[in-house]
Every structure is written in structure tokens, then in C-alpha cells.
Design a protein around this motif. Structure first.
Motif, PDB file in Angstrom:
ATOM      1  N   VAL A   1       0.893  -1.155   0.000  1.00  6.31           N
ATOM      2  CA  VAL A   1       0.000   0.000   0.000  1.00  6.31           C
ATOM      3  C   VAL A   1       0.928   1.200   0.000  1.00  6.31           C
ATOM      4  N   PHE A   2       0.985   1.900  -1.134  1.00  5.89           N
ATOM      5  CA  PHE A   2       1.986   2.946  -1.279  1.00  5.89           C
ATOM      6  C   PHE A   2       1.597   4.204  -0.510  1.00  5.89           C
ATOM      7  N   GLN A   3       2.624   4.872  -0.028  1.00  5.98           N
ATOM      8  CA  GLN A   3       2.409   6.111   0.706  1.00  5.98           C
ATOM      9  C   GLN A   3       1.677   7.124  -0.168  1.00  5.98           C
ATOM     10  N   SER A   4       1.962   7.084  -1.478  1.00 10.36           N
ATOM     11  CA  SER A   4       1.322   8.036  -2.396  1.00 10.36           C
ATOM     12  C   SER A   4       0.146   7.395  -3.132  1.00 10.36           C
ATOM     13  N   TYR A   5      -0.353   6.280  -2.630  1.00 10.61           N
ATOM     14  CA  TYR A   5      -1.477   5.506  -3.189  1.00 10.61           C
ATOM     15  C   TYR A   5      -1.154   4.878  -4.537  1.00 10.61           C
ATOM     16  N   ALA A   6      -0.677   5.712  -5.513  1.00 17.16           N
ATOM     17  CA  ALA A   6      -0.344   5.220  -6.854  1.00 17.16           C
ATOM     18  C   ALA A   6      -1.479   4.423  -7.474  1.00 17.16           C
ATOM     19  N   LEU A   7      -2.698   4.933  -7.376  1.00 16.71           N
ATOM     20  CA  LEU A   7      -3.822   4.298  -8.081  1.00 16.71           C
ATOM     21  C   LEU A   7      -3.716   4.662  -9.557  1.00 16.71           C
ATOM     22  N   PHE A   8      -3.995   3.684 -10.429  1.00 18.99           N
ATOM     23  CA  PHE A   8      -3.859   3.949 -11.860  1.00 18.99           C
ATOM     24  C   PHE A   8      -4.938   4.928 -12.303  1.00 18.99           C
ATOM     25  N   PRO A   9      -4.544   6.091 -12.807  1.00 17.19           N
ATOM     26  CA  PRO A   9      -5.541   7.125 -13.106  1.00 17.19           C
ATOM     27  C   PRO A   9      -6.409   6.787 -14.312  1.00 17.19           C
ATOM     28  N   HIS A  10      -5.952   5.861 -15.157  1.00 13.11           N
ATOM     29  CA  HIS A  10      -6.714   5.581 -16.373  1.00 13.11           C
ATOM     30  C   HIS A  10      -7.666   4.396 -16.195  1.00 13.11           C
ATOM     31  N   MET A  11      -7.760   3.898 -14.960  1.00 12.98           N
ATOM     32  CA  MET A  11      -8.668   2.776 -14.717  1.00 12.98           C
ATOM     33  C   MET A  11      -9.689   3.181 -13.659  1.00 12.98           C
ATOM     34  N   SER A  12     -10.836   2.539 -13.716  1.00 17.65           N
ATOM     35  CA  SER A  12     -11.827   2.794 -12.676  1.00 17.65           C
ATOM     36  C   SER A  12     -11.355   2.135 -11.384  1.00 17.65           C
ATOM     37  N   ILE A  13     -12.055   2.446 -10.301  1.00 18.11           N
ATOM     38  CA  ILE A  13     -11.680   1.909  -8.997  1.00 18.11           C
ATOM     39  C   ILE A  13     -11.697   0.380  -9.022  1.00 18.11           C
ATOM     40  N   ILE A  14     -12.749  -0.178  -9.616  1.00 18.48           N
ATOM     41  CA  ILE A  14     -12.876  -1.632  -9.603  1.00 18.48           C
ATOM     42  C   ILE A  14     -11.767  -2.276 -10.439  1.00 18.48           C
ATOM     43  N   GLU A  15     -11.412  -1.635 -11.558  1.00 20.67           N
ATOM     44  CA  GLU A  15     -10.317  -2.157 -12.383  1.00 20.67           C
ATOM     45  C   GLU A  15      -8.996  -2.086 -11.623  1.00 20.67           C
ATOM     46  N   ASN A  16      -8.828  -1.013 -10.882  1.00 26.48           N
ATOM     47  CA  ASN A  16      -7.638  -0.888 -10.050  1.00 26.48           C
ATOM     48  C   ASN A  16      -7.525  -2.051  -9.080  1.00 26.48           C
TER      49      ASN A  16
ATOM     50  N   GLY B   1     -15.639 -10.116  -8.791  1.00 28.02           N
ATOM     51  CA  GLY B   1     -16.380 -10.423  -7.571  1.00 28.02           C
ATOM     52  C   GLY B   1     -15.518 -10.201  -6.338  1.00 28.02           C
ATOM     53  N   LYS B   2     -14.290 -10.686  -6.409  1.00 23.89           N
ATOM     54  CA  LYS B   2     -13.392 -10.529  -5.265  1.00 23.89           C
ATOM     55  C   LYS B   2     -13.044  -9.063  -5.045  1.00 23.89           C
ATOM     56  N   ALA B   3     -12.928  -8.328  -6.161  1.00 22.28           N
ATOM     57  CA  ALA B   3     -12.604  -6.905  -6.035  1.00 22.28           C
ATOM     58  C   ALA B   3     -13.754  -6.157  -5.360  1.00 22.28           C
ATOM     59  N   HIS B   4     -14.993  -6.513  -5.748  1.00 19.66           N
ATOM     60  CA  HIS B   4     -16.144  -5.868  -5.114  1.00 19.66           C
ATOM     61  C   HIS B   4     -16.174  -6.175  -3.623  1.00 19.66           C
ATOM     62  N   GLU B   5     -15.841  -7.409  -3.312  1.00 20.71           N
ATOM     63  CA  GLU B   5     -15.818  -7.816  -1.908  1.00 20.71           C
ATOM     64  C   GLU B   5     -14.804  -6.977  -1.119  1.00 20.71           C
ATOM     65  N   ALA B   6     -13.627  -6.803  -1.720  1.00 24.36           N
ATOM     66  CA  ALA B   6     -12.594  -6.010  -1.048  1.00 24.36           C
ATOM     67  C   ALA B   6     -13.044  -4.561  -0.900  1.00 24.36           C
ATOM     68  N   LEU B   7     -13.758  -4.058  -1.916  1.00 27.13           N
ATOM     69  CA  LEU B   7     -14.235  -2.677  -1.828  1.00 27.13           C
ATOM     70  C   LEU B   7     -15.299  -2.537  -0.751  1.00 27.13           C
TER      71      LEU B   7
END
Ligand SMILES: Nc1ncnc2c1ncn2[C@@H]1O[C@H](COP(=O)(O)OP(=O)(O)OP(=O)(O)O)[C@@H](O)[C@H]1O
Ligand SMILES: [Mg+2]
Lengths: 399, 303
Positions: free
Chosen positions: A89-104, A119-125
Motif C-alpha cells: 500500500v503505497f504512501q502516495s497511493y499510486a492508483l492507476f488514473p486511467h482505470m476505474s476503482i474496480i479495475e484498479n 467479484g473478489k474486487a467488489h468484496e474487497a471494496l
């Protein structure tokens, strides 16, 4: 080659003689660290001490100049980062800006071809309470929400070793507590190994099984939180984890069980079991909440160390406790926390007082004589504030 | 109605209206410029493309009409040139992209640690602009002519047949187009890659993506604005180019592109309506292709 399955359980991490040199700067020198499988390990230290660098070395994003890294007993020093069973889990988050949250969140699962990634991603969210924002882009989220997505994106992979670089820094206090609890639950349920970096000492102490205090690229002391707090080994630890009153002096005598230190004319006794050094120049200390104030000179006894008389410089009331600053000539300023139980004496600024504490509450550092500089080694805001006030008080005292 | 309009006008806060009036005022020079130098020629071109020959007139004398037959005529006469134009332009764009992406990646990402090298390489990319592209293309014609050292050496080494040519072939034209438009491809790619945050790549490899997947899933999408800008800046002028394919430069009789036939119709055959119709077709085709492309690549914000 990549890890195709969820980790059954955590793996232990071992750093052997790690050194990391950047051009013109040594970030980490000779770091040895063993984190047993399934433990919650907190790396605590001031800003710039090399915490992120340590995590990057473990994740494989940085190569050590020297030393070896073992995960689950396997040498991964030359394994590339995408083949290590580690998530960050990066200090600067580093979420991919070109993907939606679920794709991330599903990104790592898809790379490992794990079934039902969405399905697993939704569960984690859902776990981080952000499932309703699954279709948004990272830019459309607040800092705290992004941080929780970063958390979900790492946790969803169930890595043998999870590296968390100040993962709760952007959250408000309530959410922070909630996420701390959540993290702890996940870690215990799955038995993953967590390496949690923070400079919030309270977070480290409440969450971790083991805390390592890091300073200037080296680990100063490591142990269970209570142990570290109770028996700090260096002045840095004594003041980074909470606050301490420290006194330097020479060992003037010793018995089988205790040493007596001559500190500026006062005789301070510390049990041998609680002192790292037993002769020569030493520094001894006591936590402010262990010190009690007296308005009359206490009767000398072999069970208590007494300093005084001194003068109360400042009294600040903080609800559950009151903090006193007492200037004792020859010993500097002593900090005292008194619980507001209604039993202690209530003294005002300028009052003449004595300070005393039980011999078994003192501790002796491994540092030898240190420049007794009460809060300087610490960067955290509370101690900076305390330091400021200390300086101010000193100034006023001179004037 | 009038009262309602009045009321809403009154209700409007003053500030935005004022600022929009100022914005309009500031836009005026731009609008005037576009009307004068873009809209006027465009309308004139459109009108010319529909002209019919003047009855009993000389060659090159036309009158205004609505002769849409012109379009059918040029399409039937020049469809190979039209196809060739877009084929060559596409090939040149692909080659320029393949050449420029690694170059731009090196300058924008790998060379970040050495700013001096970065600036030097950028200067080298721009350096060809210091010489007119006509001269440079002529120079290539010399370098690649049948008597040149390069071609004679290749023939001596039997890498080329004894009566093979390079100039005058489609390869030469595509080579020339690629060469001439590489800076237009490299610079926007560089701008996009220079801003690429390497932490995303690290996060990708932390999430089990191998270097190739990181490139495909993260680097390329994040540099998409640069790719789109670069390919447009290459494809559009390359499709209309008439220098490289010209017989005086790298082309031959079989490599004529739309630009060449437009030029010939305007300047040699004096068939202004045909030339204008071809120009309009070229413009429309490019507009459609670019529109579809930008839509597909998901970078509508660029338009
Ligand atoms: N690529 C680099 N080149 C040179 N020095 C670096 C590099 N990365 C980090 N450093 C230095 O190494 C030291 C440790 O950095 P690091 O990021 O590990 O600190 P940290 O403990 O994570 O601090 P913080 O709590 O502020 O995040 C810092 O002094 C930093 O300036
Ligand atoms: Mg850090």
C-alpha cells in the motif's frame, strides 16, 4: 512464475545485513530484521529515517547495495518485484488514473489469473466501504477514499507479506480507528504477515505485536510495544515513544540488585535489571506519568528517588490528566503527568514542589551520557509543540 | 414572453455576463483570423469545386455553377491516388511511431537522471528543422539515387539486384514521409512520457505485472494523449504531402499521391474545379478518419 494462488498464510521476512546507498547518501546501513510469519510488525520512525526505502527493498522496487532478503526462507534478493509474493500500500497511493476503482482493485487478481476477479474486487471494496464508488476514477475520490482503495487493491491479493506505508495517514481519527481495527481483523483472520510503516506511535503501539523504532537508517530497538515503552534502550526511543525525563551522571555505587547514579548531586537508584549499563557514565530516566509531586519534602526512603525542591513553571490541564513542568535546579525541567483522580496535590505555577518516583519505575539507557535534550530527537507534532513550549518556558525563566 | 425574458435578464448576476463579454472581446482577433484565413478560402474552394467550364471559353476558364459531377469525375479518375495517399500516410505514421516511441521513451523516462543528455537529445530531434525540409529531401534523393555510394555498394554486395532502384519506389516515398515527420511524432510522445509518473509502473509490477504487461496496461494508456497527438500530427500532413512523392524528389510516376494530382490539376492542367474537389475530398476524408480514430482511442478531450 508469478504467484498463482492466494497465500495460505503469512510468510516470515528476514533482512540480513541490508545496506542501501543512494548516490551520495546512505539511506540504510546494516539493517538486520526478522519478522515471524503471521505477525503484525510496525516500523516506527521519524520522517526520512528510511522506512519507505526499507519497504521498497522488500517489495523489490529497489535493490540493496549489500545484504540479503528472505521471504518464507527463500532468498528473493534477486527476484524481480512482480514475482515476489508481496503487495504494497503505497504512501502516495499510486492508483492507476486511467482505470476505474474496480479495475484498479482487480488488477493484481487478473495478472495472477485468479478466478472471479471482479467479484473478489467488489468484496474487497465492500470491506473498505467504497463499493458504491466502484465505477469512478481515482481522481474523483477524496484523499482518504483513495487511501482505502489502495488498501483494498493490496489486500485483495492476499499476499504472504503485506507492506503498508502509512496506509491510514489521510484518514480522520474515527475512520482511522475503524480501519486500524479492520486491518487487525484481516491480519488475524488470514494470518498474513503485515509490515506496517508509520510515524504515529500510538498507531504502532495499539496495532502491532512487535514494534521496531528506526532512526537514521538503523533500528534502535525492537520488541513488544509495552516492553519498548517500559524499558527504552536509547534516548531516542525514550523520547520517540512517549516522553521521558532523562538524567545523566556517573555510577557512584552498586549493590547486587541496583546501581546508584550521581546525577547533578542527586542520588538516583535504578534496578540493575532495568539498566543497560552498570558502570561509568550513564543516563537514567523515568516516564512522566510515574513521577509524583509533593508539596513537602518527602521522607527519604530506599524505595523512592527524590528530586527537589523545584518550582512549577507551567501547569496545563488536558482533561484526564494534568501536565506539570517543574524546574529543578541542577536537573533541568522535569515533566510530570498527574491523573486527575482528585487525590494528588493541586499546585499552581510558582509553587515549590518535590518530585519522586519508585525505584522500580526508573530505567537506565544504553547510551552512556547523553546531552539531556528532552524532546529534540522526535519529529512528531506533539513533541515539537512541547519542545517549543519548553524553549519558551526556558526563555521566560531567564528573563 | 418579453417580460419573462427581461426578468431573467435582470436576475442574472452581473459578473459572469461581464466576463463573458470580455472573453468574447478577447476571442475576437482569433475569430477574425479564422474567418479571414480559414473560412473564406474554404468557401472559395467549395465554390470552385462546383464550377463548370466556361462555354466557348479557353482552357482554365470556369464559371460558377453547381456541377457536382466534378466530384464523381475526380473520384473515378484518381481513386488509386486517393487510396495510395492514405496507405502511404498510414505506413509512414506506423513506422514513425515505431521509431519514435522508443526514442521518446529513452529521452523522457530513461534519461531523466541526466538532464543534459535529455536536452541534447531533444535538440538533436529538432535539429533537422534548421534546414528546409525541401533541401533535406533533395539530399536523400542524392544519397539514395542509383549512382550513389549507398546503392552502388548495396549492389556490389549483391544485397540489391543489378537494376534495382530505390528512388521512385513506394519504399522511397514512405521512407521520405517517415523521415520528415519523425520529429512531429517524437515531440508529443516525449511530452507525454516525460510526465509519466514512474510510481504507477512500480505499483503495476508490485501487482504481479511483468514488464511487458506494465508497458501494455500502464505505460501505453498513460501516454495515449501523446500517441494520438503524434499520429495526427504525422498522418494529416503526410496524407496531403506532395513533396516526397513528387518526381522531383523521392517519387516516380507510380507513386503519385493526392497532393501531387492536386498540384498538377491546379498548376499544369489548369483544371481548378477538379483540384478543388480533390482538396475537399482529402479534407473530408481526413476529418472522418481522425474523428473515428480519436473516438476509438478514448481521447475525445483532445478534440
Ligand atoms: N532515490 C533516492 N535518492 C537519494 N536519496 C533518497 C532516495 N530515496 C530516498 N532517499 C533518502 O533516503 C532517506 C530515507 O527516505 P525514506 O523515503 O525511506 O524515508 P521515510 O522514513 O519513508 O520518511 P517519511 O516518513 O517522510 O515517509 C531520506 O533522507 C531520503 O531523502
Ligand atoms: Mg515514507
Amino acid at each position: 512464475m508469478a504467484v498463482r494462488e492466494f497465500a495460505e498464510r503469512g510468510a516470515d521476512l528476514e533482512l540480513v545485513g541490508i545496506q542501501k546507498r543512494f548516490p551520495g547518501f546512505t539511506a540504510i546501513e546494516n539493517l538486520d530484521l526478522t519478522i515471524p510469519a503471521g505477525s503484525f510488525f510496525a516500523l516506527l520512525g521519524p520522517s526520512g529515517c528510511g522506512k519507505t526505502t526499507t519497504l521498497r527493498l522488500v517489495a523489490g522496487l529497489e535493490e540493496p547495495t549489500q545484504g540479503r532478503i528472505l521471504i518464507g526462507g527463500k532468498d528473493v534478493t534477486s527476484t524481480r518485484s512482480h514475482e515476489r509474493p508481496v503487495n504494497t500500500v503505497f504512501q502516495s497511493y499510486a492508483l492507476f488514473p486511467h482505470m476505474s476503482i474496480i479495475e484498479n482493485v482487480a488488477f493484481g487478481l487478473k495478472r495472477r489469473r485468479i478466478g472471479d476477479p471482479l467479484g473478489k474486487a467488489h468484496e474487497a471494496l465492500r470491506l473498505v466501504e467504497l463499493d458504491h464508488l466502484a465505477q469512478r476514477r481515482p481522481q474523483q475520490l477524496s484523499g482518504g477514499q483513495q487511501q482505502r482503495v489502495a488498501l483494498a487493491r493490496a489486500i485483495v491479493n492476499r499476499p504472504a507479506l503485506l507492506l503498508l506505508d502509512e496506509p491510514l495517514g489521510a484518514l480522520d481519527l474515527k475512520l482511522r480507528r475503524q480501519m486500524q481495527l479492520e486491518l487487525k481483523t484481516i491480519q488475524e483472520e488470514v494470518g498474513l504477515t503485515f509490515l506496517h510503516v508509520t510515524h504515529d506511535q500510538e498507531e504502532a503501539m495499539t496495532m502491532a505485536d512487535t514494534v521496531a523504532v528506526m532512526n537514521k537508517g538503523a533500528i534502535e530497538q525492537m520488541g513488544a510495544p509495552a516492553e519498548l515503552y517500559d524499558l527504552p534502550k536509547t534516548a531516542f526511543v525514550a523520547n520517540f515513544l512517549g516522553q521521558s525525563n532523562l538524567f545523566s551522571g556517573e555510577v557512584a555505587g552498586s549493590t547486587d540488585t541496583a546501581i546508584a547514579v550521581d546525577a547533578g548531586g542527586a542520588r538516583l537508584v535504578v534496578p540493575k535489571a532495568r539498566a543497560h549499563r552498570h558502570n561509568g557514565a550513564v543516563t537514567v530516566g523515568v516516564r512522566p506519568e510515574k513521577v509524583s509531586l509533593h508539596v513537602e519534602a518527602p521522607v527519604p526512603s530506599s524505595e523512592r528517588n527524590v528530586l527537589g525542591p523545584g518550582r512549577v513553571l507551567d501547569v496545563s490541564f488536558s482533561g484526564v490528566s494534568t501536565q506539570y513542568l517543574v524546574d529543578v535546579p541542577g536537573h533541568g525541567t522535569i515533566l510530570v503527568f498527574a491523573q486527575n483522580t482528585g487525590s494528588g496535590p493541586s499546585v499552581g505555577v510558582g509553587a515549590e514542589v518535590w518530585a519522586s518516583w519508585l525505584v522500580e519505575h526508573g530505567f537506565g539507557l544504553d547510551d552512556g551520557a547523553v546531552e539531556v535534550e528532552r524532546f529534540a530527537a522526535d519529529d512528531s507534532t506533539t513533541s515539537i509543540a512541547a519542545q517549543r513550549r519548553d524553549d519558551l518556558v526556558a526563555e521566560l525563566g531567564e528573563g | 414572453m418579453a417580460f419573462a425574458a427581461f426578468a431573467t435578464a435582470e436576475a442574472q448576476p452581473q459578473a459572469p455576463r461581464k466576463s463573458s463579454r470580455i472573453a468574447l472581446f478577447l476571442l475576437l482577433p482569433g475569430i477574425l483570423y479564422l474567418v479571414l484565413f480559414f473560412l473564406t478560402p474554404l468557401v472559395s474552394l467549395l465554390l470552385t469545386s462546383l464550377q463548370a467550364p466556361l462555354e466557348y471559353g479557353d482552357i482554365g476558364q470556369y464559371q460558377y455553377a453547381f456541377n457536382w459531377q466534378n466530384y464523381v469525375d475526380v473520384m473515378t479518375a484518381y481513386w488509386p491516388h486517393i487510396l495510395r495517399s492514405f496507405g502511404y500516410a498510414l505506413a509512414a505514421t506506423v513506422f514513425a511511431l515505431l521509431f519514435s516511441y522508443p526514442l521518446a521513451y529513452f529521452i523522457g523516462v530513461k534519461a531523466r537522471r541526466w538532464p543534459l543528455l535529455q536536452s541534447l537529445m531533444l535538440v538533436l530531434v529538432i535539429a533537422p528543422f534548421f534546414i528546409s525540409f525541401l533541401l533535406r529531401t533533395l539530399a536523400w534523393k542524392q544519397i539514395l539515387s542509383d549512382e550513389s555510394f549507398v546503392i552502388t555498394s548495396l549492389k556490389a554486395l549483391s544485397l540489391l539486384g543489378p537494376d534495382a532502384h530505390f528512388t521512385g519506389t513506394p519504399f522511397a516515398v514512405i521512407f521520405g514521409l517517415t523521415y520528415n515527420f519523425i520529429p512531429f511524432m517524437t515531440l508529443p510522445l516525449y511530452t507525454a512520457l516525460e510526465r509519466l509518473d514512474l510510481r504507477y509502473l512500480e505499483a503495476g509490477s508490485d501487482l504481479y505485472a511483468n514488464p511487458f504487461t506494465v508497458f501494455r496496461k500502464i505505460t501505453v494508456p498513460l501516454s495515449m494523449p501523446g500517441i494520438v497527438a503524434g499520429t495526427l500530427l504525422t498522418f494529416i500532413p503526410a496524407a496531403g504531402d506532395y513533396v516526397n512523392a513528387s518526381r522531383d524528389f523521392l517519387g516516380g510516376p507510380d507513386t503519385q499521391m493526392m497532393g501531387n494530382v492536386i498540384e498538377a490539376n491546379f498548376l499544369v492542367l489548369l483544371n481548378y474545379p477538379a483540384a478543388a474537389a480533390l482538396s475537399i475530398i482529402l479534407m473530408a476524408a481526413i476529418l472522418v478518419l481522425v474523428g473515428v480514430y480519436v473516438k476509438r482511442s478514448g481521447t475525445e478531450d483532445l478534440l
